[in-house]
Write an enzyme that holds these catalytic residues in place. Structure first.
Site, PDB file in Angstrom:
ATOM      1  N   LYS A 113      35.282  83.560  28.829  1.00 32.07           N
ATOM      2  CA  LYS A 113      34.459  82.083  28.896  1.00 32.07           C
ATOM      3  C   LYS A 113      33.125  81.983  28.271  1.00 32.07           C
ATOM      4  CE  LYS A 113      36.884  81.058  33.177  1.00 32.07           C
ATOM      5  NZ  LYS A 113      36.787  80.580  34.882  1.00 32.07           N
ATOM      6  N   LYS A 199      48.239  82.513  28.251  1.00 36.44           N
ATOM      7  CA  LYS A 199      48.313  81.973  29.493  1.00 36.44           C
ATOM      8  C   LYS A 199      48.272  80.381  29.691  1.00 36.44           C
ATOM      9  CE  LYS A 199      44.729  82.378  32.264  1.00 36.44           C
ATOM     10  NZ  LYS A 199      43.663  82.773  33.139  1.00 36.44           N
ATOM     11  N   LYS A 202      43.671  75.834  32.721  1.00 36.48           N
ATOM     12  CA  LYS A 202      43.170  74.488  33.123  1.00 36.48           C
ATOM     13  C   LYS A 202      42.095  74.209  31.726  1.00 36.48           C
ATOM     14  CE  LYS A 202      42.791  74.890  37.967  1.00 36.48           C
ATOM     15  NZ  LYS A 202      41.994  75.361  38.755  1.00 36.48           N
TER      16      LYS A 202
HETATM   17  P1  TYM Z   1      41.746  79.456  39.516  1.00 35.16           P
HETATM   18  O1  TYM Z   1      41.376  78.164  40.050  1.00 35.16           O
HETATM   19  O2  TYM Z   1      41.527  79.631  38.148  1.00 35.16           O
HETATM   20  O3  TYM Z   1      43.263  79.879  39.888  1.00 35.16           O
HETATM   21  C1  TYM Z   1      43.914  79.791  40.916  1.00 35.16           C
HETATM   22  C2  TYM Z   1      44.971  80.671  41.120  1.00 35.16           C
HETATM   23  O4  TYM Z   1      46.070  80.256  40.249  1.00 35.16           O
HETATM   24  C3  TYM Z   1      46.434  81.476  39.369  1.00 35.16           C
HETATM   25  N1  TYM Z   1      46.844  81.217  38.029  1.00 35.16           N
HETATM   26  C4  TYM Z   1      47.786  81.578  37.520  1.00 35.16           C
HETATM   27  N2  TYM Z   1      48.879  82.234  37.896  1.00 35.16           N
HETATM   28  C5  TYM Z   1      50.036  82.451  37.098  1.00 35.16           C
HETATM   29  N3  TYM Z   1      49.975  81.921  35.880  1.00 35.16           N
HETATM   30  C6  TYM Z   1      48.841  81.324  35.242  1.00 35.16           C
HETATM   31  N4  TYM Z   1      49.017  80.820  34.059  1.00 35.16           N
HETATM   32  C7  TYM Z   1      47.819  80.948  36.157  1.00 35.16           C
HETATM   33  N5  TYM Z   1      46.541  80.486  35.764  1.00 35.16           N
HETATM   34  C8  TYM Z   1      45.989  80.714  37.376  1.00 35.16           C
HETATM   35  C9  TYM Z   1      45.171  82.327  39.634  1.00 35.16           C
HETATM   36  O5  TYM Z   1      45.447  83.769  39.221  1.00 35.16           O
HETATM   37  C10 TYM Z   1      44.665  82.116  40.807  1.00 35.16           C
HETATM   38  O6  TYM Z   1      45.524  82.878  41.806  1.00 35.16           O
HETATM   39  N6  TYM Z   1      38.861  83.028  40.926  1.00 35.16           N
HETATM   40  C11 TYM Z   1      39.701  82.369  41.414  1.00 35.16           C
HETATM   41  C12 TYM Z   1      39.650  81.628  42.524  1.00 35.16           C
HETATM   42  C13 TYM Z   1      38.803  82.383  43.703  1.00 35.16           C
HETATM   43  C14 TYM Z   1      39.430  83.341  44.570  1.00 35.16           C
HETATM   44  C15 TYM Z   1      38.630  83.713  45.417  1.00 35.16           C
HETATM   45  C16 TYM Z   1      40.813  83.573  44.556  1.00 35.16           C
HETATM   46  C17 TYM Z   1      37.529  82.421  44.256  1.00 35.16           C
HETATM   47  N7  TYM Z   1      37.364  82.915  45.311  1.00 35.16           N
HETATM   48  C18 TYM Z   1      38.843  84.397  46.527  1.00 35.16           C
HETATM   49  C19 TYM Z   1      41.224  84.398  45.563  1.00 35.16           C
HETATM   50  C20 TYM Z   1      40.403  84.980  46.786  1.00 35.16           C
HETATM   51  C21 TYM Z   1      40.394  81.454  40.135  1.00 35.16           C
HETATM   52  O7  TYM Z   1      40.467  81.967  39.195  1.00 35.16           O
HETATM   53  O8  TYM Z   1      40.981  80.634  40.418  1.00 35.16           O
END
Ligand code: TYM
Length: 336
Positions: A113, A199, A202
């Site tokens: 990022k 991957k 968003k």
């Molecule tokens: P975020 O919003 O980027 O993603 C949310 C969840 O979606 C999963 N994910 C995917 N899984 C499979 N294939 C993909 N292409 C894909 N893209 C996203 C992510 O692995 C995630 O589980 N940092 C976290 C948010 C967070 C969090 C936490 C999670 C903040 N605090 C505490 C667990 C515990 C995140 O990237 O969100």
């Protein structure tokens, strides 16, 4: 013994896509009845990249509504908004002071990022994993169900726990619990529709690369029609030379509820022209009940507000308890 605790979250940046659903939320729904669950909308994480103040609150509510629409059940699970519980920010500061800078500089997501943002990289982006660790640790979490891309952040969380307990916990008194990642093999890494080696994300500038949970049927049909394929007839799983074939078959399998063997047999002779309409129907059918329920929840704002108010109170009680223990272990005086 009570049930083990689960914590997970999603950022309210843009729409949720099939990667978020299949990598995370669908698994939360499947296992929720066996655990005590906290599902958070992580709106503090959302400002680690440039954001729009005009839509932040609305986007945050939309994610909470999608949790309900996907099947999160309040009998087993608590839904709340990260910024409503101030302990998340406070614990982040305390943990910042014991986290070595080079641990954060090594994070793959930060490097990726940061590259995109050039000279404007904010401190928040570097600190993102410490905030994530705080989210998890405040709830004395046992298990964290996430997609594959979060694995490194969970390893960092575990390193922070070990370091904190080493510096500040007495041998007979645990302050922070060591959480375990919960990453299911299938769906843990949903790939882009325009490049099966990348991957689904968003932050991809192309809308055609992802299917959002709220995409209308004609949009879904258009994206699948134009998605990347290969010139080979007959579809197969697990061929490293054919990442698109593996990814699209996996989507069909997970969203239709069929087994891998059933899908492999069903599609082994198919050309892309035959498979694409089949996948389109599968996706539209799987997303329809989620989209209907989402509309119903969004039309009842006072219900959603009451869910989030209740969630905040429940989360806050647990988070504040941990925060007090952490501050006591670090030697702080207690407020008078
Ligand atoms: P975020 O919003 O980027 O993603 C949310 C969840 O979606 C999963 N994910 C995917 N899984 C499979 N294939 C993909 N292409 C894909 N893209 C996203 C992510 O692995 C995630 O589980 N940092 C976290 C948010 C967070 C969090 C936490 C999670 C903040 N605090 C505490 C667990 C515990 C995140 O990237 O969100």
């Amino acid at each position: 013994m009570g049930r083990q605790r689960i914590f997970s979250g999603v950022q309210p940046t843009g729409n949720l896509h099939l990667g978020n659903y299949l990598g995370a939320i669908r698994n939360w729904v499947e296992i929720q009845s066996q655990f005590d669950n906290f599902f958070c909308v992580v709106d503090l994480h959302a400002i680690t990249v440039p954001h729009k103040p005009e839509t932040l609150a609305q986007d945050t509510y939309a994610i909470a509504a999608l949790y309900l629409a996907c099947g999160i059940d309040l009998e087993y699970s608590t839904i709340f908004i990260q910024s409503h519980v101030s302990a998340h920010s406070e614990l982040t500061w305390l943990l910042n002071c014991i986290t070595p800078l080079n641990w954060l500089e090594d994070m793959i997501q930060f490097k990726e990022k940061a590259l995109k943002q050039g000279e404007n990289v904010g401190v928040g982006l570097l600190d993102y994993p410490v905030l994530m660790a705080s989210d998890i640790l405040l709830y004395q979490t046992d298990k964290v169900p996430v997609g594959e891309d979060q694995k490194q952040h969970l390893e960092l969380t575990r390193d922070i726990v070990n370091r904190f307990n080493h510096f500040f916990a007495k041998p007979d008194q645990r302050v922070l619990k060591l959480p375990e990642p919960m990453i299911r093999q299938e769906g843990a890494r949903v790939m882009s529709l325009t490049d099966g080696t990348k991957k689904m994300s968003k932050s991809d500038p192309s809308e055609m690369s992802r299917i959002n949970l709220l995409d209308p049927p004609d949009e879904i049909a258009k994206k699948i029609k134009r998605c990347k394929t290969d010139p080979i007839r007959g579809l197969e799983f697990d061929n490293p030379e054919r990442p698109e074939s593996n990814n699209l078959l996996t989507l069909h399998m997970l969203l239709s509820g069929k087994t891998k063997e059933e899908v492999a047999t069903e599609c082994q002779e198919m050309g892309w022209g035959q498979f694409k309409p089949l996948l389109t129907d599968t996706v539209i059918e799987a997303l329809k009940p989620i989209q209907d329920k989402y509309q119903a929840v969004m039309n009842d704002k006072s219900y959603l507000e009451s869910v989030l108010r209740h969630g905040k109170h429940k989360a806050e009680a647990i988070a504040n308890q941990t925060l007090t223990q952490v501050k006591a272990a670090m030697g702080y005086s207690m407020p008078l």
